[in-house]
Design an enzyme around this catalytic site. Sequence first.
Site, PDB file in Angstrom:
ATOM      1  N   HIS A   1      64.095 -18.138   6.841  1.00  0.00           N
ATOM      2  CA  HIS A   1      63.159 -17.819   7.925  1.00  0.00           C
ATOM      3  C   HIS A   1      62.455 -19.087   8.417  1.00  0.00           C
ATOM      4  O   HIS A   1      61.244 -19.241   8.257  1.00  0.00           O
ATOM      5  CB  HIS A   1      62.139 -16.776   7.450  1.00  0.00           C
ATOM      6  CG  HIS A   1      62.735 -15.419   7.255  1.00  0.00           C
ATOM      7  ND1 HIS A   1      63.104 -14.953   6.016  1.00  0.00           N
ATOM      8  CD2 HIS A   1      63.042 -14.435   8.136  1.00  0.00           C
ATOM      9  CE1 HIS A   1      63.598 -13.724   6.139  1.00  0.00           C
ATOM     10  NE2 HIS A   1      63.574 -13.392   7.419  1.00  0.00           N
TER      11      HIS A   1
ATOM     12  N   SER B   1       0.848  -1.196   0.000  1.00  0.00           N
ATOM     13  CA  SER B   1       0.000   0.000   0.000  1.00  0.00           C
ATOM     14  C   SER B   1       0.877   1.238   0.000  1.00  0.00           C
ATOM     15  O   SER B   1       1.978   1.241   0.561  1.00  0.00           O
ATOM     16  CB  SER B   1      -0.910   0.026   1.236  1.00  0.00           C
ATOM     17  OG  SER B   1      -1.772  -1.086   1.241  1.00  0.00           O
TER      18      SER B   1
ATOM     19  N   HIS C   1      58.640 -15.309  16.380  1.00  0.00           N
ATOM     20  CA  HIS C   1      58.584 -14.059  15.609  1.00  0.00           C
ATOM     21  C   HIS C   1      58.472 -14.262  14.101  1.00  0.00           C
ATOM     22  O   HIS C   1      58.124 -13.313  13.377  1.00  0.00           O
ATOM     23  CB  HIS C   1      59.812 -13.198  15.925  1.00  0.00           C
ATOM     24  CG  HIS C   1      61.047 -13.565  15.153  1.00  0.00           C
ATOM     25  ND1 HIS C   1      61.828 -14.656  15.474  1.00  0.00           N
ATOM     26  CD2 HIS C   1      61.620 -13.007  14.053  1.00  0.00           C
ATOM     27  CE1 HIS C   1      62.838 -14.736  14.627  1.00  0.00           C
ATOM     28  NE2 HIS C   1      62.735 -13.746  13.745  1.00  0.00           N
TER      29      HIS C   1
ATOM     30  N   TRP D   1      62.756 -22.672  11.436  1.00  0.00           N
ATOM     31  CA  TRP D   1      62.890 -22.953  12.864  1.00  0.00           C
ATOM     32  C   TRP D   1      64.302 -22.665  13.363  1.00  0.00           C
ATOM     33  O   TRP D   1      64.486 -22.163  14.471  1.00  0.00           O
ATOM     34  CB  TRP D   1      62.496 -24.400  13.147  1.00  0.00           C
ATOM     35  CG  TRP D   1      62.990 -24.942  14.455  1.00  0.00           C
ATOM     36  CD1 TRP D   1      63.868 -25.956  14.651  1.00  0.00           C
ATOM     37  CD2 TRP D   1      62.624 -24.489  15.777  1.00  0.00           C
ATOM     38  NE1 TRP D   1      64.087 -26.164  15.996  1.00  0.00           N
ATOM     39  CE2 TRP D   1      63.330 -25.280  16.699  1.00  0.00           C
ATOM     40  CE3 TRP D   1      61.787 -23.486  16.242  1.00  0.00           C
ATOM     41  CZ2 TRP D   1      63.214 -25.103  18.079  1.00  0.00           C
ATOM     42  CZ3 TRP D   1      61.665 -23.305  17.624  1.00  0.00           C
ATOM     43  CH2 TRP D   1      62.378 -24.113  18.526  1.00  0.00           C
ATOM     44  N   ARG D   2      65.325 -22.973  12.573  1.00  0.00           N
ATOM     45  CA  ARG D   2      66.700 -22.723  13.019  1.00  0.00           C
ATOM     46  C   ARG D   2      66.928 -21.234  13.256  1.00  0.00           C
ATOM     47  O   ARG D   2      67.563 -20.846  14.242  1.00  0.00           O
ATOM     48  CB  ARG D   2      67.696 -23.268  11.989  1.00  0.00           C
ATOM     49  CG  ARG D   2      69.163 -23.091  12.400  1.00  0.00           C
ATOM     50  CD  ARG D   2      70.113 -23.795  11.462  1.00  0.00           C
ATOM     51  NE  ARG D   2      69.928 -25.232  11.509  1.00  0.00           N
ATOM     52  CZ  ARG D   2      70.429 -26.029  12.462  1.00  0.00           C
ATOM     53  NH1 ARG D   2      71.141 -25.510  13.454  1.00  0.00           N
ATOM     54  NH2 ARG D   2      70.209 -27.319  12.416  1.00  0.00           N
TER      55      ARG D   2
END
Length: 810
Positions: free
Chosen positions: A504, A378, A544, A506-507
């Site tokens: 870059h 409406s 890191h 784990w070591r």
Amino acid sequence: MSNFDFSDVEAFLDCHPELFEEYLMRKGKSDTLSRWLKEHQSPKTSPVEEKLGVARDPFWPSNPDGLKRRSSHMELRRNFARSKAMTAHRTYDEHVSLTAHESQSSMRRRALLRKASSLPPTTAHILSALLESRVNVPQYASSAIDYKYRLKESNEREFFLELVKDISNELDMTNLSYKILINVCIMVDADMCSLFLVEGPSHKRTLVSKFFDVHSGTTMRPSSSTLDSNEVQVPWGKGIIGYVAEHGETVNIPNAYEDHRFSDEIDKLTGYKTQSILCMAIHNSDGEVIGVVQAINKNPNGTPFTEDDEKVMHMYLPFCGISISNAKLFSESRKEYDRSRALLEVVNDLFEEQTDLEKIVRKIMQRALTLLQCERCSVLLLEDIHSPAFVIFCGLGINNTMMYNQVKKTWAKQSVALDMLSYHATCSKAEVDRLKAAKIPLSSELGIDEFHFNDFSLDNDAMITASLRMFLELGVVQKFKIDYEVLCRWLLTVRKNYRTVAYHNWRHAFNVSQCMFVMITTAGFQEVLTDTETLALMVGCLCHDLDHRGTNNAFQAKSGSALALLYGTSATLEHHHFNHAVMILQSEGHNIFANLSSKEYSNMMQLLKQAILATDLTLYFKRRTKFFECVLSGQFSWSNEEHRDIIRSMLMTACDLGAVTRPWEISKQVAELVTSEFFEQGDRERSELKLTPAAIFDRNRKDELPELQLEWIDGICMPLYEALVELNRKLQPMVDGIDANRKKWEELSMSYLQTRRTSKCNSSLETGENTEACHCADSAHEPESSQCEATNQSTDSTYSVEQNQTPAAN
């Protein structure tokens, strides 16, 4: 002409249904379709249901006797649950009496509006509704479900990945919900499952399910009309489902009838016996509950759900949360798009037709029916209304753009999550038990208490035991009541979440932590750092570079990777490393901070984030000027919180670049590993991005490594370590190591320059060109003078433009 029996024609059409469909589309009439629908509608459908177009429950075929009984049970359960949630709404009375104060024009206008206030659905809509209520589209072939069952038995990891991939790209909420429930049924061997999604504002939330009691063997998903009729609502906080949604807790009940929150009304009505229940919450990325999954009756015979069921659900539901959020965003985005398009069409209609009120009102209502998906519409006219249309459409445009950006970010989050899943791994119980039982050598035996530590002296397992020794000697295990088994499990999992890239890995993470250990113990920083700072720095060093992909931040930005879309172009990888570290800490049995108080935990996580983000060299360049000023002017104070923040950042950078201070053979080997990784990135920049890589990433310029190392040492490393020595004289061995390595690189650089100039001279002599180039060879032996000036200029230009492209850049 041959005569054909009707049976032959029918057999031919059975073999070629596409021909019959084509003929029906071209020659079929509406009255024929109506007669077909009338003759084939279900005899069990009541007159009311027939009028409303409600179809039979499509979840189960009706041929096998066993399934027929189950189908009636399912229908009864849904009807009962739906009856508890249905609300009737009365519409307003259109026939409002005319007041004595209304003018004749008002009467005419009201008559006009009454005439145009309700538009019936079109014939196409009616036909679409009839077909939709009776046609069910197969969503899964039974063979697909069988394949998942077989995969579950043969390879659990592949099975889990298959379930995650199954929902990862599904943006339709109906299909997604259905897939989630089928997958959960298979995953925990449940007889049936239900999915409830959270709807409504925070102060008035409810749980709504359009999939109530989906059986594990279902191979058909319901149509949209059936879904609407099967909707079930559960009040927030009520019953088992409401409790799980409100508290976010897992509810695992061996016997439902022994739990006071369980209602047996549906069981009494249907004859189905609920025995065991596993109910768990689904969270979004912000930790908010967005849904609840309920599994009923573990097969066989309603046995209790196990702890393993809870664990696998706990792993799967976060991906469900991501997919549900994506589907919601996609749905909202589509709604906003359709809404904007409809509003623009309304604006077009308004300007296109301005002479006939009835026509323009009818157009508005037609657009409203499409926009609002309603049956009746409406339009009431008011005078003197000023609509800020320009502002509204500007707002819609901004909102759509923000929605699109949010969709892209959510996609990136899902992409990163799937990628992490492929590489993320946790250690086994056997690995933890072996490490717990292993003897931990002393620091002196491992050589980790020396500045000139050999980065390649320990194997992977020895680096784990050495890490344990560092934590034990620093006293943080005792101070923070770290469970030894949890510490072992955490270290093993951290190691597994480093990828096998050249540098870059784990070591590198272990060598950075060893450098921090020496600074804290041998250099005496333990005397000025708090225990919390010490633990945060050590954990930060080990974490890191988690999940490092072998490419730097600049590459993420250039390639438009999912990481760059998710984290932005500032410290992209560092934010990812931190989030990966948090994910490991939040994994079951990995939280080494579990015994910290709430305040201590918050402080620890803040320090950990600061430590990991500090390894972004961009941040180092921003903060080093302040650090140098404070130290060299003698104004540095450990009682100044800002100064403490800066020194922690500088310590992280010094440890991250620590390889430059190691003995020559070790330092040179590390530099070659870094260069190898950089060359791989340069190859990708050339092949994938069609870019010419910078010198340090270009393997065609590998002979320039010594010269680049000199620039790196003079521009980045030496100023940092010299400033640290001013702060702590015990760090002098690090500066001595840099000096020794610089001389070696300078010798190699001079040798390279001599070879290059000699080559140029010989080339000039052979071609008969000017022999002035030969004088270059003589100048190569001159110690400093003009060459030094040229080198300094080269360094300045390199680091003013390419600060993020240095040999140890992250």
